[in-house]
Design an enzyme around this catalytic site. Sequence first.
Site, PDB file in Angstrom:
ATOM      1  N   ARG A   1       3.863  -7.685   3.273  1.00 25.87           N
ATOM      2  CA  ARG A   1       3.494  -8.918   3.956  1.00 25.87           C
ATOM      3  C   ARG A   1       2.461  -8.723   5.061  1.00 25.87           C
ATOM      4  NH1 ARG A   1       7.850  -9.438   1.663  1.00 25.87           N
ATOM      5  NH2 ARG A   1       8.102  -7.327   2.386  1.00 25.87           N
ATOM      6  N   THR A   2       2.702  -7.775   5.943  1.00 24.19           N
ATOM      7  CA  THR A   2       1.856  -7.689   7.132  1.00 24.19           C
ATOM      8  C   THR A   2       0.427  -7.324   6.736  1.00 24.19           C
ATOM      9  OG1 THR A   2       3.833  -6.949   8.292  1.00 24.19           O
ATOM     10  CG2 THR A   2       1.751  -6.732   9.462  1.00 24.19           C
TER      11      THR A   2
ATOM     12  N   LYS B   1      -4.834  15.268   6.771  1.00 20.83           N
ATOM     13  CA  LYS B   1      -5.474  16.562   7.090  1.00 20.83           C
ATOM     14  C   LYS B   1      -5.237  16.936   8.541  1.00 20.83           C
ATOM     15  CE  LYS B   1      -9.268  15.009   4.178  1.00 20.83           C
ATOM     16  NZ  LYS B   1     -10.618  14.469   4.336  1.00 20.83           N
TER      17      LYS B   1
ATOM     18  N   ARG C   1      -0.459  -0.183  11.636  1.00 21.44           N
ATOM     19  CA  ARG C   1       0.990   0.072  11.597  1.00 21.44           C
ATOM     20  C   ARG C   1       1.189   1.581  11.606  1.00 21.44           C
ATOM     21  NH1 ARG C   1       5.308  -2.628   7.568  1.00 21.44           N
ATOM     22  NH2 ARG C   1       4.964  -4.286   9.091  1.00 21.44           N
TER      23      ARG C   1
ATOM     24  N   HIS D   1       6.944  -5.476  16.858  1.00 16.30           N
ATOM     25  CA  HIS D   1       6.208  -6.015  15.709  1.00 16.30           C
ATOM     26  C   HIS D   1       5.709  -7.401  16.148  1.00 16.30           C
ATOM     27  CE1 HIS D   1       4.872  -6.826  11.765  1.00 16.30           C
ATOM     28  NE2 HIS D   1       5.942  -6.523  11.058  1.00 16.30           N
TER      29      HIS D   1
HETATM   30  N1   CP Z   1       8.026  -8.329   7.630  1.00 15.43           N
HETATM   31  C1   CP Z   1       7.295  -7.206   7.404  1.00 15.43           C
HETATM   32  O1   CP Z   1       6.815  -6.542   8.332  1.00 15.43           O
HETATM   33  O2   CP Z   1       7.109  -6.933   6.078  1.00 15.43           O
HETATM   34  P1   CP Z   1       6.244  -5.732   5.524  1.00 15.43           P
HETATM   35  O3   CP Z   1       6.933  -4.464   5.919  1.00 15.43           O
HETATM   36  O4   CP Z   1       6.202  -5.948   4.029  1.00 15.43           O
HETATM   37  O5   CP Z   1       4.874  -5.812   6.146  1.00 15.43           O
END
Ligand code: CP
Length: 309
Positions: A51-52, A80, A101, A129
């Site tokens: 999703r993100t 590396k 991320r 998040h």
């Molecule tokens: N909700 C969420 O962060 O989903 P993903 O890990 O798929 O990005």
Amino acid sequence: MRHLIDPMDLSVEEINHLLDLADDIILHKEKYQEVCKHKKLATLFFEPSTRTRLSFEAAMMELGGNVLGFSSANSSSASKGESVSDTVRVVSGYADIIAMRHPKEGAPYAAARKLSVPIINAGDGGHNHPTQTLTDLMTIRREKGKLDNLTIGMCGDLKFGRTVHSLIKAMSRYENINFIMISPEELRLPDYIIKDVFEKKNIKYKEVRTMEEVMPELDILYMTRVQKERFFNEADYIRLKDSFILDERKLLDAKEDLCIMHPLPRVNEISTKVDDDPRACYFKQALYGKYVRMALIMTLLGVSADENR
Ligand code: CP
């Protein structure tokens, strides 16, 4: 240079502005389709995501911009031994804005230092998040029509769940929010959040061990995955796991206008039979994530639809 690392980096006014902008994008998509023409978003994902990452990329494309990036540490020079700071510094020469991320808590803070383009924390370990929080706030505001005077139950892994930690911090700034924490003892909310948020701000909260005992009270039920791998022994997991699976039977006592949320991915903590219940909001929630990320990209890049007319 403005970054988004922690949900508290945004004031309540700024959040309201982002949510208003996201609502307007839904209503007038055509107005926004070229606002990021010639701009590039880099998505640097050192950890898996559906999703993100994809909603960030779709968001930039729907704003007329371009995307580049990688979806795992293994496909980047991190494999590396390159540092996050070096990676991000190099990518800042290729892109106008970065979404990152990383499994290490605090990695985006380190990366943001001396960076010449905005960076967005797309999830750092069990820490924060913030764009999931914006997604959650947008869902609550659209579904409940307000962000105050609500009873919100958070269920599942409250110990390691970064979406839960971020949402509690953000919701604690609104009036009269009553938090109910539903988890096994092993996965209860960390004490530092109870002390620093609930106790410090004198916010109503309680901790319970089953969702049935509080279901009739809830305006929002925020489900998260109970992670088998977090338990010390399988017997405890087997004993507890069914208490945290939402099914049609457990919803019999729920309010008619309950809003059922989940940041997803779901494994088996919500029965698929619940998906057709009008109170199930989690797929809409994932869609709202794209619109609020469009609003965030525009805001951090300092572009508006009016300039493009
Ligand atoms: N909700 C969420 O962060 O989903 P993903 O890990 O798929 O990005």
